[in-house]
Design a protein around this motif. Structure first.
Motif, PDB file in Angstrom:
ATOM      1  N   ASN A   1      19.849  12.389   5.449  1.00  0.00           N
ATOM      2  CA  ASN A   1      19.073  14.358   5.799  1.00  0.00           C
ATOM      3  C   ASN A   1      17.871  14.011   5.127  1.00  0.00           C
ATOM      4  O   ASN A   1      17.633  12.678   4.618  1.00  0.00           O
ATOM      5  N   PHE A   2      17.090  14.887   4.605  1.00  0.00           N
ATOM      6  CA  PHE A   2      15.697  15.102   4.508  1.00  0.00           C
ATOM      7  C   PHE A   2      15.568  15.859   3.162  1.00  0.00           C
ATOM      8  O   PHE A   2      13.892  16.137   2.768  1.00  0.00           O
TER       9      PHE A   2
ATOM     10  N   LEU B   1       2.735   8.921  -3.800  1.00  0.00           N
ATOM     11  CA  LEU B   1       2.104  10.267  -4.604  1.00  0.00           C
ATOM     12  C   LEU B   1       1.795  11.445  -3.684  1.00  0.00           C
ATOM     13  O   LEU B   1       2.195  12.397  -3.484  1.00  0.00           O
ATOM     14  N   TRP B   2       0.122  10.015  -3.063  1.00  0.00           N
ATOM     15  CA  TRP B   2      -0.090  11.294  -2.161  1.00  0.00           C
ATOM     16  C   TRP B   2       0.519  11.470  -0.802  1.00  0.00           C
ATOM     17  O   TRP B   2      -0.201  12.347  -0.422  1.00  0.00           O
ATOM     18  N   LEU B   3       1.875  10.813   0.052  1.00  0.00           N
ATOM     19  CA  LEU B   3       1.766  10.801   0.703  1.00  0.00           C
ATOM     20  C   LEU B   3       3.170  11.866   1.204  1.00  0.00           C
ATOM     21  O   LEU B   3       3.798  12.095   0.226  1.00  0.00           O
ATOM     22  N   PRO B   4       3.470  11.885   2.905  1.00  0.00           N
ATOM     23  CA  PRO B   4       4.741  13.004   2.913  1.00  0.00           C
ATOM     24  C   PRO B   4       5.273  12.767   2.960  1.00  0.00           C
ATOM     25  O   PRO B   4       6.048  11.627   2.419  1.00  0.00           O
TER      26      PRO B   4
ATOM     27  N   PRO C   1       9.459  14.831  -1.677  1.00  0.00           N
ATOM     28  CA  PRO C   1       9.982  16.337  -1.827  1.00  0.00           C
ATOM     29  C   PRO C   1      10.291  15.864  -3.787  1.00  0.00           C
ATOM     30  O   PRO C   1       9.879  17.317  -4.374  1.00  0.00           O
ATOM     31  N   GLN C   2      10.689  15.051  -3.716  1.00  0.00           N
ATOM     32  CA  GLN C   2      10.324  14.782  -5.447  1.00  0.00           C
ATOM     33  C   GLN C   2       9.838  15.014  -6.652  1.00  0.00           C
ATOM     34  O   GLN C   2       9.845  13.999  -7.828  1.00  0.00           O
ATOM     35  N   GLN C   3       8.365  13.977  -5.495  1.00  0.00           N
ATOM     36  CA  GLN C   3       6.968  13.637  -6.173  1.00  0.00           C
ATOM     37  C   GLN C   3       7.116  12.862  -6.635  1.00  0.00           C
ATOM     38  O   GLN C   3       6.775  12.376  -7.931  1.00  0.00           O
TER      39      GLN C   3
ATOM     40  N   ALA D   1       0.707  -1.276  -0.230  1.00  0.00           N
ATOM     41  CA  ALA D   1       0.374   0.133   0.465  1.00  0.00           C
ATOM     42  C   ALA D   1       0.783   1.293  -0.020  1.00  0.00           C
ATOM     43  O   ALA D   1       0.053   2.321  -0.700  1.00  0.00           O
ATOM     44  N   LEU D   2       1.759   1.043   0.815  1.00  0.00           N
ATOM     45  CA  LEU D   2       2.742   2.498   0.465  1.00  0.00           C
ATOM     46  C   LEU D   2       3.516   2.520  -0.898  1.00  0.00           C
ATOM     47  O   LEU D   2       2.724   4.237  -1.327  1.00  0.00           O
TER      48      LEU D   2
END
Length: 590
Positions: free
Chosen positions: A197-198, A85-88, A91-93, A79-80
């Motif tokens: 990092n994030f 695409l719609w989860l947090p 950053p690169q979508q 499921a993840l």
């Protein structure tokens, strides 16, 4: 082998074996309830919060718990990927992963295989990497060790109907072993330059322009080429160090980046390379001492560890020697195969010049001896026999060190087979560690040993006989067959490495390899737990004059012979069609 390669292998084994006893002693204490009062209170609180009853389980309930836990993990990870695409933390979508790739990847990480048919930095978001892949790196490894704990209890107990509690084992292994080791190791990796990092991916200007030819199709359907020059490069970022630590310690192997531990942001220095290499076999080696300690005779653990080390050492020497011979066809053309002034000649194709042949070959054998699958060189570029050795290491059943837990319980199954063979020779009922090995036990042993060869050979046959299987087989002939054989050997034995010349990220291979991944893990775990339950219920027999010692050189030799004999009889016909034929073609030119 060069002097440098001998020194590297010797140093590696000395450090590994020196660390096995203290860590193995610590793990042995985790098998029972914690005695330190604050830790025991925390554990009790967690169990109450999760609704866990800390009661002993029969082997059937233990097996059911393993299967249900793994199935839930598979569904969550699937499921993840499908929703990322719609989860947090994306950053690169990055787009949602395709259904077939999500299916394969979910099974892969739940089974502690980490086969990857995708590029990590271009496919998975930070959230999927951490909450999905990272979590499974911990719990799938812990599940393997838990099953080993259950089997060890089967040997250690007598007249018992239970083999422990899966949830308690899972919690203790994760929180008291894997998490602390991974936390410390991740900090060490960060100190060496592994990123953590994030931040979004970073665009940088390259030191010099890069020009390449790009092909496209025009409106008339014609293929046209144009010269493209680029002066910038995108550097992937993300929480890599935390995942690299557990991927090695848990013998998971899935890389944060597409090229795995050959990537400079995942494995930047010689020290990080040695430590990652050491981490691959650290816990499997330590568990051998844990086994000996738990059954009350440490010599038993050292005997099993000796058998593993001998096979591993011979395989490393063989792989390094084959690679240092180089490519005879390039030699005949007068091509200099020496990597640099400090690197001896040999086959350097697909290898990092900063690591060289010796370190690359050692890693290739270690990662396939353990069910790790991480790489710091391209196995597909090895010489035919140099690539065959890692393939054979997997085909032995991943019992030479093997995955955390799974390697040792696989080797103990072979030990039971060895004493059964010895018993047939002398006409005596086989015994191992004071337990009679009877009909039911041998049926389960047979299932464990025969399951993975069946999956490997049947899967390979289906792939090379069908149009869908051959459609993405880009290398014809013997090498193409080797790539398919390697893929199914890796999947069914829960390794995860690949020859990588095979286009495997498609519905056919994602589906069939997924089947091999699942049954290669759980069709082995269930009979192993059945053996554990059977052994626990037996009475312990006193040693007599006719009891075969299972801690000396004779038994070590018998165990090695059993492992190699089963592997040879099973796979030599298939190997003859792949790497052996390719070797003859390479050296004869025909």
């Amino acid at each position: 082998m060069t002097t440098q390669s001998w020194l590297l292998l010797g140093t590696y084994l000395v450090v590994l074996l020196a660390a096995a006893k203290p860590l193995g002693l610590y793990i042995a204490k985790l098998m029972e309830a914690p005695r330190w009062r604050p830790l025991a209170r925390i554990e009790s609180g967690v169990f109450r919060l999760c609704g866990i009853r800390n009661e002993e389980m029969s082997w059937r309930i233990y097996a059911l718990a393993v299967l249900v836990f793994s199935l839930v993990g598979l569904l969550v990870l699937y499921a993840l990927q499908r929703l990322q695409l719609w989860l947090p933390l994306n950053p690169q979508q990055l787009a949602n992963v395709t259904p077939d790739s999500s299916f394969n990847t979910a099974i892969s990480f739940v089974t502690n295989t980490n086969w990857q048919g995708y590029g990590g930095e271009t496919t998975m978001s930070y959230l999927t990497q951490m909450l999905g892949l990272g979590v499974q790196n911990f719990v799938s490894a812990a599940a393997g060790i838990a099953v080993l704990f259950a089997l060890i209890r089967g040997f250690a107990r007598h007249s018992a109907q239970t083999i422990g509690n899966f949830w308690a084992d899972l919690y203790r292994i994760t929180t008291c072993l894997l998490l602390p080791l991974s936390f410390v190791f991740a900090l060490v990796l960060v100190s060496q330059g592994v990123i953590q990092n994030f931040t979004p991916y970073q665009g940088v200007t390259t030191l010099e322009p890069t020009t390449y030819e790009s092909s496209s199709t025009n409106e008339a359907g014609q293929t046209v080429s144009e010269s493209v020059t680029v002066t910038t490069q995108t550097l992937p970022m993300g929480p890599a160090a935390s995942q690299i630590a557990i991927k090695q310690l848990g013998t998971n192997g899935g890389g944060y980046f597409n090229v795995n531990s050959a990537h400079p942001l995942e494995n930047p220095t010689v020290l990080s390379n040695f430590l990652e290499l050491l981490a691959i076999l650290l816990i499997p080696a330590a568990l051998c001492y844990t086994f000996g300690r738990a059954v009350g005779d440490t010599r038993q653990g050292w005997a099993v560890l000796a058998a593993m080390t001998i096979i591993f050492s011979v395989a490393t020497i063989a792989t390094t020697s084959f690679e240092q011979q180089g490519n005879p066809q390039l030699t005949s053309l007068g091509v200099d195969q020496q990597a640099s002034a400090t690197q001896s000649g040999g086959n350097m194709e697909g290898k990092e010049t900063r690591f060289g042949i010796g370190t690359s070959a050692l890693w290739a054998v270690a990662t396939t001896a353990a069910s790790n699958g991480s790489v710091n060189s391209m196995h597909d570029s090895y010489t035919p026999l140099g690539g065959m050795v890692p393939m054979v290491m997997m085909q032995l059943g991943e019992v030479v060190f093997g995955g955390v837990g799974s390697g040792l319980y696989g080797m103990l199954v072979f030990a039971m087979m060895a004493v059964f063979i010895a018993g047939l020779m002398i006409g005596r009922t086989p015994e191992y560690l004071g337990k009679k090995i009877e009909s039911f036990d041998m049926k389960m042993v047979s299932i464990v040993i025969l399951m993975t060869p069946t999956l490997v050979l049947l899967g390979t046959a289906i792939a090379v006989m069908t149009d869908a299987g051959r459609a993405t087989l880009y290398n014809p002939g013997a090498h193409g067959f080797s790539e398919v054989l390697y893929a199914f050997s890796s999947a069914a034995n829960n390794n995860g490495s690949a020859f990588a010349g095979l286009g495997a990220n498609n519905p056919f291979y994602n589906g069939w390899l997924g089947v091999a991944l699942w049954f290669g893990r759980f069709a082995v775990i269930v009979p192993v737990l059945a053996i554990a339950g059977s052994l626990a219920a037996k009475k312990r027999l006193p040693q007599g004059a006719g009891t075969m010692p299972t801690h000396g050189p004779l038994f070590v030799g018998l165990l090695i012979g059993t492992v190699l004999l089963v592997g040879a009889l099973t796979y030599i016909p298939a190997l003859a069609l792949g790497p052996m034929v390719e070797h003859l073609i390479l050296w004869t030119g025909n």
